[in-house]
Design a protein around this motif. Structure first.
Motif, PDB file in Angstrom:
ATOM      1  N   ILE A 209     -26.649  10.264   7.388  1.00  0.00           N
ATOM      2  CA  ILE A 209     -25.801  10.307   6.187  1.00  0.00           C
ATOM      3  C   ILE A 209     -26.654  10.495   4.939  1.00  0.00           C
ATOM      4  N   THR A 210     -27.767   9.769   4.859  1.00  0.00           N
ATOM      5  CA  THR A 210     -28.644   9.867   3.683  1.00  0.00           C
ATOM      6  C   THR A 210     -29.222  11.269   3.546  1.00  0.00           C
ATOM      7  N   GLU A 211     -29.592  11.859   4.672  1.00  0.00           N
ATOM      8  CA  GLU A 211     -30.132  13.227   4.639  1.00  0.00           C
ATOM      9  C   GLU A 211     -29.113  14.200   4.047  1.00  0.00           C
ATOM     10  N   LEU A 216     -26.816  17.128  -1.041  1.00  0.00           N
ATOM     11  CA  LEU A 216     -25.847  17.229  -2.127  1.00  0.00           C
ATOM     12  C   LEU A 216     -26.482  16.868  -3.461  1.00  0.00           C
ATOM     13  N   ASP A 217     -27.284  15.812  -3.453  1.00  0.00           N
ATOM     14  CA  ASP A 217     -27.856  15.277  -4.694  1.00  0.00           C
ATOM     15  C   ASP A 217     -28.816  16.274  -5.342  1.00  0.00           C
ATOM     16  N   VAL A 326     -28.671   9.056  -4.859  1.00  0.00           N
ATOM     17  CA  VAL A 326     -28.652   8.468  -3.512  1.00  0.00           C
ATOM     18  C   VAL A 326     -29.480   7.190  -3.440  1.00  0.00           C
ATOM     19  N   GLN A 327     -30.599   7.131  -4.174  1.00  0.00           N
ATOM     20  CA  GLN A 327     -31.479   5.961  -4.117  1.00  0.00           C
ATOM     21  C   GLN A 327     -30.808   4.682  -4.597  1.00  0.00           C
TER      22      GLN A 327
END
Length: 612
Positions: A209-211, A216-217, A326-327
């Motif tokens: 999910i983070t990837e 997107l980010d 995201v972070q």
């Protein structure tokens, strides 16, 4: 009459029992087998027929070997989800029997279940172009997802090795980032639900999910999002003024306000930012739900999730340059308990000081420390002081080791982590100096003097030359105000040198460039996604614009040499356009610092005039 007018029920069977049909097929007689496939593929197949067939298949799973893969695939395509409860229960029983008796069909079963993690598609054509997207109006979509998870749990119960086969399928079926918001929302939500009953997959699913979130980010720079919002606001204002001119009735205005304007307040104008906003909201909700039971923080669950998120952070976030949003999952989970925030700072500190880490990772860790200390309201001043002590002591030791050696000159390639740490310290002081001095001014000043900023600023490595100008200027103003160090002589000298960085070109010649030496960014700059920012804002320290009085106070210790024009520019927070300011080439400091530093809620790019 009623019997004659009603359509016949499709309960007629051909070819004998299922066992007989399969035995005939093994002997080479395929007639009944083909008829069976035709009946199962009938789009108008009735619930009663499905139940009868599934009941027979459950009793005959021993015959469904690899050779009958085609038949099994037809069974997996049966429209079982949107059928009666009896069909669903019978189908779940069939899946359990099938995977326990014939594990060769495990992958197709998992693929069938995961394919249902997104809303069903409907076909839409416009000017002979297929613009099909998800069917968002399915009233039973939530119930269907619940059934899918029951099916997955059933399969996992019968086949313990399910997780290792499932993960590649989850990766394969992840929708492309340009798919509809609803499709992405449903898939990510279902992935996170899987982690609840298959905890061994949680780390891998969070990484997946983070990837995708990072893609997107980094595809939506903060400046692009702000530009899109500004354009949308301008268009909305023009439309509103036009309609006000045409329809001046109060009812029309009320209706417009309720139906058009209000929803747009929540939506992001940038389409990728809108997707990112929705997915970040889901991730924040997941973190909260996992860490809290009955409204109270569960320490054990929180620690376990924190470890997984730190692992994801190290693998994906830390090596990614200039991600904006995201972070913040680390920012959020650290807000639950001070111990987590301190553990995160300690983790970053170890990354920073470890010479075995790549320089770029150490520099980024420094940026995270400075930004986290400056922006997190939940970090008390005692923790800030402890971190400043660590960072400043490390800087002094670094100067001890380097300042008299062969490498005692300004070079980012050699001393990148040192400059990043300097910037982290300066940035933290800018945001936290009032708290450091609050209560007991004498004691606070004594503490700041003990940090010996003068030695850091005056050393041969010249950090004021490398750090972002807006940070340097505000740091210089604050340290002058409290007479900690006088930076302006060095700033003036650096400006005259055009901020050169000497690098070796391809031909071996020495060339001068004017790039942003650290290529630095502040990872916890203001969060601008409309929905998910509601989670972050209460714990976030925004930059408080300096009032005219504050600016005047910053200048008080120095009373000579400032012209009236310079004072005016400084009071306005503007950079005076005069010969005393060296223009820097495009694509250097300005382009690299405009977005992160001058965003809403960040220190403005202001110039503090120094005495002549």
């Amino acid at each position: 009459d009623e019997f004659i007018s009603s359509p016949p029920r499709k309960t007629v069977r051909f070819g004998g029992t299922l066992t007989e049909i399969l035995l005939k097929y093994e002997k080479g007689d395929t007639t009944d087998f083909e008829l069976l496939k035709h009946q199962l593929s009938d789009p108008d197949i009735k619930d009663a027929q499905i139940i009868n067939w599934l009941h027979e298949f459950r009793a005959s799973v021993a015959y469904l070997t690899k050779e009958l893969e085609q038949l099994v695939n037809i069974l997996l395509k049966l429209p079982w989800l949107r059928r009666s409860r009896e069909v669903v229960e019978e189908y779940l029983g069939f899946l359990g029997n099938l995977v326990s008796a014939q594990t060769v069909h495990l992958r197709p079963c998992l693929r069938m279940i995961v394919s249902q993690f997104v809303p069903p598609r409907i076909t839409i054509r416009e000017d002979d172009v297929d613009i099909s997207d998800s069917d968002d109006d399915d009233e039973n979509i939530s119930e269907n997802f619940n059934t899918c998870h029951r099916a997955l749990q059933t399969v996992a119960r019968y086949v313990p090795s399910t997780p290792q086969f499932l993960m590649p399928i989850l990766v394969e079926f992840f929708p492309f980032i340009n798919k509809s918001e609803r499709t992405l929302e449903c898939y990510v939500h279902n992935l996170l639900r899987v982690t609840v009953y298959l905890p061994t997959l949680r780390l891998q699913i969070l990484e997946l999910i983070t990837e995708k979130l990072l893609k997107l980010d980094v595809s939506t720079p903060q400046q692009d999002i702000e530009d899109a919002e500004e354009t949308a606001n301008n268009c909305a204002s023009e439309e509103k003024s036009t309609e006000e001119g045409l329809f001046d009735m109060e009812e029309d205005e009320d209706r417009k306000g309720n139906k058009v304007v209000s929803p747009s307040i929540e939506r992001m104008a940038h389409p990728l930012a809108e997707r990112l906003d929705i997915l970040m909201t889901i991730l924040f909700s997941y973190i909260k739900d996992v860490c809290h039971l009955d409204g109270k923080l569960d320490i054990s669950n929180t620690k376990d999730l924190y470890r997984d998120l730190v692992s994801v952070f190290d693998k994906l976030i830390l090596p990614t340059h200039a991600s904006c949003h995201v972070q913040y999952f680390m920012f959020y989970i650290c807000s639950f308990k001070l111990g987590l925030a301190e553990a995160f700072l300690d983790h970053l500190w170890k990354k920073l000081q470890d010479p075995n880490n790549p320089s770029v990772i150490r520099q980024t860790a420094g940026s995270y420390i400075g930004s986290f200390l400056a922006r997190a309201k939940f970090i008390p001043i005692v923790t800030v002081k402890a971190c400043l002590d660590l960072l400043v002591n490390w800087l002094h030791k670094y100067i001890d080791n380097q300042d008299t050696g062969a490498n005692a000159y300004c070079d980012v390639a050699l001393h990148g982590p040192f400059y990043s740490t300097c910037q982290a310290v300066f940035y933290t002081l800018i945001f936290r100096h009032k708290q450091l001095l609050d209560g007991n001014l004498r004691k606070g000043l004594s503490y700041l003097q003990s940090l010996n900023f003068e030695r850091i600023v005056m050393c041969q490595l010249n950090p004021l030359k490398i750090c972002i100008p807006s940070v340097v200027n505000l740091f210089a103003a604050i340290t002058r105000k409290y007479q900690l160090v006088f930076c302006y002589t060095i700033i003036e000298r650096n400006n005259r040198q055009f901020i050169p960085v000497v690098r070796s070109g391809t031909g071996g010649d020495l060339v001068q460039t004017c790039t942003n030496p650290l290529d630095s960014f502040f990872p916890f700059d203001p969060y601008i996604l409309k929905r998910s920012k509601k989670t972050i804002d209460p714990m976030y320290q925004f930059w408080e614009e300096l009032s005219a009085e504050d600016l005047e106070n910053l200048k008080k210790p120095i009373k000579k040499g400032n012209s009236e024009d310079e004072d005016d520019d400084f009071l306005k927070g503007e950079t005076p356009q005069n010969d005393g300011v060296v223009e820097i080439a495009p694509n250097s400091y300005e382009s690299n610092t405009r977005s992160p530093v001058s965003s809403i809620g960040s220190p403005a790019d202001c110039y503090v005039p120094y005495p002549l």
